[in-house]
Design an enzyme around this catalytic site. Structure first.
Site, PDB file in Angstrom:
ATOM      1  N   ASP A   1      -6.607  -3.323  -7.451  1.00  0.00           N
ATOM      2  CA  ASP A   1      -7.313  -3.885  -6.304  1.00  0.00           C
ATOM      3  C   ASP A   1      -7.551  -5.367  -6.584  1.00  0.00           C
ATOM      4  OD1 ASP A   1      -9.011  -2.930  -3.734  1.00  0.00           O
ATOM      5  OD2 ASP A   1     -10.033  -4.595  -4.721  1.00  0.00           O
TER       6      ASP A   1
ATOM      7  N   TYR B   1     -14.635 -12.886   0.056  1.00  0.00           N
ATOM      8  CA  TYR B   1     -15.450 -11.726  -0.331  1.00  0.00           C
ATOM      9  C   TYR B   1     -16.693 -12.159  -1.113  1.00  0.00           C
ATOM     10  CZ  TYR B   1     -11.985  -8.238   1.087  1.00  0.00           C
ATOM     11  OH  TYR B   1     -11.142  -7.427   1.815  1.00  0.00           O
TER      12      TYR B   1
ATOM     13  N   ARG C   1      -6.798  11.295  -7.226  1.00  0.00           N
ATOM     14  CA  ARG C   1      -7.953  10.404  -7.112  1.00  0.00           C
ATOM     15  C   ARG C   1      -9.240  11.143  -6.800  1.00  0.00           C
ATOM     16  NH1 ARG C   1      -8.895   5.642  -4.733  1.00  0.00           N
ATOM     17  NH2 ARG C   1     -11.022   6.329  -5.062  1.00  0.00           N
TER      18      ARG C   1
ATOM     19  N   ARG D   1       0.820  -1.217   0.000  1.00  0.00           N
ATOM     20  CA  ARG D   1       0.000   0.000   0.000  1.00  0.00           C
ATOM     21  C   ARG D   1       0.854   1.267   0.000  1.00  0.00           C
ATOM     22  NH1 ARG D   1      -4.250  -1.961   4.489  1.00  0.00           N
ATOM     23  NH2 ARG D   1      -5.329  -3.559   3.306  1.00  0.00           N
TER      24      ARG D   1
ATOM     25  N   ARG E   1      -3.442   6.099   0.087  1.00  0.00           N
ATOM     26  CA  ARG E   1      -4.062   7.180   0.828  1.00  0.00           C
ATOM     27  C   ARG E   1      -3.117   7.944   1.745  1.00  0.00           C
ATOM     28  NH1 ARG E   1      -8.743   3.631   3.294  1.00  0.00           N
ATOM     29  NH2 ARG E   1      -7.015   2.153   3.217  1.00  0.00           N
TER      30      ARG E   1
END
Length: 355
Positions: free
Chosen positions: A87, A162, A51, A38, A42
């Protein structure tokens, strides 16, 4: 083909002798290579800026945007490898599943996979489904030059979790109920997902990725016997499918201290270790013949430079006897991490391990 050979059908590239790929191949390195899971994301203000107003899954389909985001931490931190910005649910979206990434929640699947009839929705992934990946990696490798690009995918178990749960879960009761209650359906689901995952990794390698990482993020929810019986075969299938390319293959999961040996048997060349197990102990559990990746606790980065360096030194000391070591965090960079702390950490590891 072993990772000591150049990739199939290609001459050695500018990245072949990089510190990162040398460490993956358990060869002598000029310094311990560093990258962060990562690292593109962010924690970077430049990421938030580009973004802004663009949904996550849409951003993954824009090659120029993917290129910019992937390059940002390389420019800022001086890391030894880039990781492709995407992702784990991208290939599932690409084959037509109705899912989205909801802010503050994560991937949400509109119609969970619960029956054998649902398997029909999991069609094969083709390169045309993800042509934007090929385009973006072409742009990236041209920009990166001698810096390797890591491709990645979600492992079959984590994707299945998921799909069956319909979104993130702490208990995985639906996924485990299928695994225990209908093992044939479970095996067929993971086998189908292994094919999709392998196809996604092949696209990335053929486009120019120098290594790949398989994220089995939630495998730590399993007991070792259940992992071996119900998950390992699908992971083996993925790693076997890309073995012929000769690029290093990395395997990582969270909370997998009890699974390090069986996970290492799936076929990866490098085993990622979270912060819960010291690297020397992880090496003992895994056995010889593997490089290790990790494993600074991501929360240490909030504690100030002196504490970060002290804990990083502990990681480096534990890794001193390893055949190969790639320095990383024990999980992904947390969103509120100070980017300067990451830059200083890269410099620290490079300085401390210069040979």
């Amino acid at each position: 083909m072993s990772v000591n050979e150049s990739p199939a059908g290609r001459q050695p590239t500018a990245t072949y002798d990089s510190a990162f790929l040398k460490a993956c191949r358990r060869e002598p390195v000029p310094h311990t290579p560093v990258w962060f899971m990562r690292q593109a994301g962010r924690s970077l203000p430049e990421y938030r800026k580009v973004r802004e107003g663009v949904p996550m899954l849409e951003s993954c389909t824009r090659p120029e945007l993917v290129t910019e985001i992937t390059l940002q931490p390389v420019r800022r931190h001086g890391v030894d490898a880039a990781i492709y910005f995407s992702d784990i649910v991208v290939p599932l979206k690409a084959i037509g599943l109705d899912l989205d990434i909801k802010p503050g929640v994560g991937p949400v699947v509109e119609e969970p996979i619960r029956t054998r009839a649902d398997l029909a929705r999991l069609r094969d992934l083709t390169p045309e489904d993800v042509s934007y990946v090929t385009e973006a990696i072409g742009l990236l490798t041209a920009e990166l030059g001698a810096t390797p690009l890591i491709g990645f995918a979600g492992a079959p178990f984590t994707l299945a979790s998921y799909l069956v749960e319909g979104g993130p879960s702490r208990t995985y009761e639906n996924a485990k109920a299928m695994m225990y209650g209908d093992p044939r359906l479970w095996a067929d689901l993971l086998d189908r997902l292994a094919d999709i995952t392998a196809a996604f990794l092949k696209v990335q390698i053929e486009a120019g990725a120098s290594a790949v990482q398989l994220f089995d993020s939630w495998a730590g929810a399993l007991a070792p016997a259940d992992y071996r019986r119900s998950v390992l075969p699908a992971s083996v299938k993925v790693f076997d499918a890309v073995a012929g390319y000769g690029v290093p293959r990395i395997h990582f999961g969270v909370g997998t201290g009890e699974l390090l040996r069986p996970m290492s048997e799936a076929g990866a060349d490098v085993v990622g270790v979270d912060w819960r197990v010291p690297l020397d102990e992880a090496a003992r559990r895994i056995g010889p013949g593997k490089a290790l990746q990790g494993n600074l606790d991501p929360t240490v980065l909030f504690a100030g430079t002196e504490a970060v360096e002290t804990k990083a030194r502990e990681v480096l000391d534990a890794a001193a006897g390893l055949e190969g070591h790639v320095f990383n965090l024990g999980h992904g960079v947390m969103p509120s991490t100070d980017p300067d702390a990451l830059t200083r950490l890269v410099e620290y590891v490079h300085t401390q391990t210069a040979r």
